[in-house]
Design a protein around this motif. Structure first.
Motif, PDB file in Angstrom:
ATOM      1  N   TRP A  12      33.113 -24.621  -8.225  1.00 59.25           N
ATOM      2  CA  TRP A  12      33.170 -23.751  -7.046  1.00 59.25           C
ATOM      3  C   TRP A  12      33.957 -22.500  -7.412  1.00 59.25           C
ATOM      4  CZ3 TRP A  12      37.037 -23.939  -2.548  1.00 59.25           C
ATOM      5  CH2 TRP A  12      36.563 -23.202  -1.457  1.00 59.25           C
ATOM      6  N   PRO A  13      33.315 -21.330  -7.485  1.00 61.43           N
ATOM      7  CA  PRO A  13      33.983 -20.115  -7.949  1.00 61.43           C
ATOM      8  C   PRO A  13      35.235 -19.730  -7.166  1.00 61.43           C
ATOM      9  CG  PRO A  13      31.615 -19.799  -7.936  1.00 61.43           C
ATOM     10  CD  PRO A  13      31.876 -21.120  -7.260  1.00 61.43           C
ATOM     11  N   GLU A  14      35.361 -20.166  -5.920  1.00 61.81           N
ATOM     12  CA  GLU A  14      36.537 -19.801  -5.133  1.00 61.81           C
ATOM     13  C   GLU A  14      37.752 -20.669  -5.440  1.00 61.81           C
ATOM     14  OE1 GLU A  14      35.867 -19.105  -0.948  1.00 61.81           O
ATOM     15  OE2 GLU A  14      33.751 -18.747  -1.301  1.00 61.81           O
ATOM     16  N   SER A  15      37.565 -21.710  -6.216  1.00 61.19           N
ATOM     17  CA  SER A  15      38.687 -22.589  -6.569  1.00 61.19           C
ATOM     18  C   SER A  15      39.540 -21.970  -7.672  1.00 61.19           C
ATOM     19  CB  SER A  15      38.165 -23.947  -7.036  1.00 61.19           C
ATOM     20  OG  SER A  15      39.222 -24.722  -7.579  1.00 61.19           O
ATOM     21  N   LYS A  16      40.841 -22.228  -7.611  1.00 63.34           N
ATOM     22  CA  LYS A  16      41.755 -21.753  -8.654  1.00 63.34           C
ATOM     23  C   LYS A  16      41.566 -22.527  -9.955  1.00 63.34           C
ATOM     24  CE  LYS A  16      45.271 -20.253  -5.334  1.00 63.34           C
ATOM     25  NZ  LYS A  16      46.652 -20.472  -4.821  1.00 63.34           N
ATOM     26  N   TYR A  25      38.449 -23.282 -11.111  1.00 66.09           N
ATOM     27  CA  TYR A  25      37.039 -23.082 -11.478  1.00 66.09           C
ATOM     28  C   TYR A  25      36.876 -22.792 -12.966  1.00 66.09           C
ATOM     29  CZ  TYR A  25      32.606 -20.519 -11.943  1.00 66.09           C
ATOM     30  OH  TYR A  25      31.383 -20.061 -12.356  1.00 66.09           O
ATOM     31  N   GLU A  78      40.863 -26.496   3.980  1.00 63.20           N
ATOM     32  CA  GLU A  78      39.722 -25.576   4.084  1.00 63.20           C
ATOM     33  C   GLU A  78      39.684 -24.548   2.951  1.00 63.20           C
ATOM     34  OE1 GLU A  78      41.814 -22.362   7.165  1.00 63.20           O
ATOM     35  OE2 GLU A  78      40.097 -23.564   7.809  1.00 63.20           O
ATOM     36  N   LYS A  79      40.799 -24.370   2.231  1.00 60.89           N
ATOM     37  CA  LYS A  79      40.846 -23.380   1.165  1.00 60.89           C
ATOM     38  C   LYS A  79      40.793 -24.003  -0.229  1.00 60.89           C
ATOM     39  CE  LYS A  79      43.541 -20.092   3.916  1.00 60.89           C
ATOM     40  NZ  LYS A  79      44.788 -19.292   3.984  1.00 60.89           N
ATOM     41  N   SER A  80      40.640 -25.325  -0.286  1.00 64.28           N
ATOM     42  CA  SER A  80      40.693 -25.976  -1.583  1.00 64.28           C
ATOM     43  C   SER A  80      39.680 -27.099  -1.669  1.00 64.28           C
ATOM     44  CB  SER A  80      42.103 -26.536  -1.825  1.00 64.28           C
ATOM     45  OG  SER A  80      42.178 -27.238  -3.039  1.00 64.28           O
TER      46      SER A  80
END
Length: 205
Positions: free
Chosen positions: A32-36, A38, A128-130
């Motif tokens: 998931w590209p939005e994950s730290k 990734y 929701e952010k991870s």
């Protein structure tokens, strides 16, 4: 039978090589590209793992084209999907060799009406952010109930460390356990002493 152990959120070939020596049952890579945490599938695909260790690609609401690309380039054995719509469609014939796991919270699984036949479920805490790596435990009591009534094997994730994984296995009795932030030295870097201790504690029960 020993508890299945997955080490997730691996971000470098160096870490993967060291973790593989400790012989977990599976290793996970965030897609998931939005994950730290990734790592692109093309990069993961350049890293080798010994036979017998499953390679798990972790996705959020993926489409079939995304999965096909990642499965080919990342050489995954398992697709782990977060935030799945009940109407989600997946062509089993196209992905014949892959297992498909659904990652969700205990509450979401309890109320789920998805008709898709997942191979495994992974119960995690929600952020929701991870996607995983929250360091927060999920509802062990509800997880324990779901494990008793769900036919498919269930992995327990969320806030597990070498200090509490044996207790979690004893109390919840999952088929497997999953850890990411609980074995990190810092974000994106694993602590091999913690990984070794986690695997040993999980298999000591």
């Amino acid at each position: 039978m020993p508890t299945f152990v997955k080490i997730c959120g691996i971000c470098s070939g160096h870490d993967l090589e060291q973790i593989s020596v400790l012989k977990p049952d599976a290793v996970g890579f965030i897609q998931w590209p939005e994950s730290k945490r990734y790592v692109p599938a093309e990069e993961v695909g350049q890293w080798e793992t010994p036979e017998g260790i499953k390679r798990v690609g972790v996705f959020v609401c993926p489409g079939e084209a995304e999965l096909a690309h990642a499965a080919q380039h990342g050489r995954f054995d398992v697709i782990q999907v977060h935030k799945v719509h009940d109407s989600w469609n997946f062509d089993r014939n196209f992905f014949q060799e892959l297992e498909v796991w659904r990652a969700t919270t205990p509450g979401e699984l309890y109320h789920s009406e998805s008709g898709f036949d997942f191979d495994r479920f992974l119960l995690d805490s929600y952020d929701e952010k991870s996607v995983g790596g929250t360091g927060k435990t999920c509802d062990w009591n509800m997880a324990k109930t779901l494990i008793r009534v769900t036919e498919k094997p269930i992995l327990l994730a969320g806030g597990l460390t070498s200090d509490n994984v044996a207790e979690a296995i004893t109390e919840v009795k999952p088929w497997g356990v999953d850890v990411s932030s609980g074995v990190e030295k810092e974000l994106r870097i694993k602590d091999m002493d913690k990984v070794k201790a986690f695997i040993a504690a999980a298999r000591s029960v």
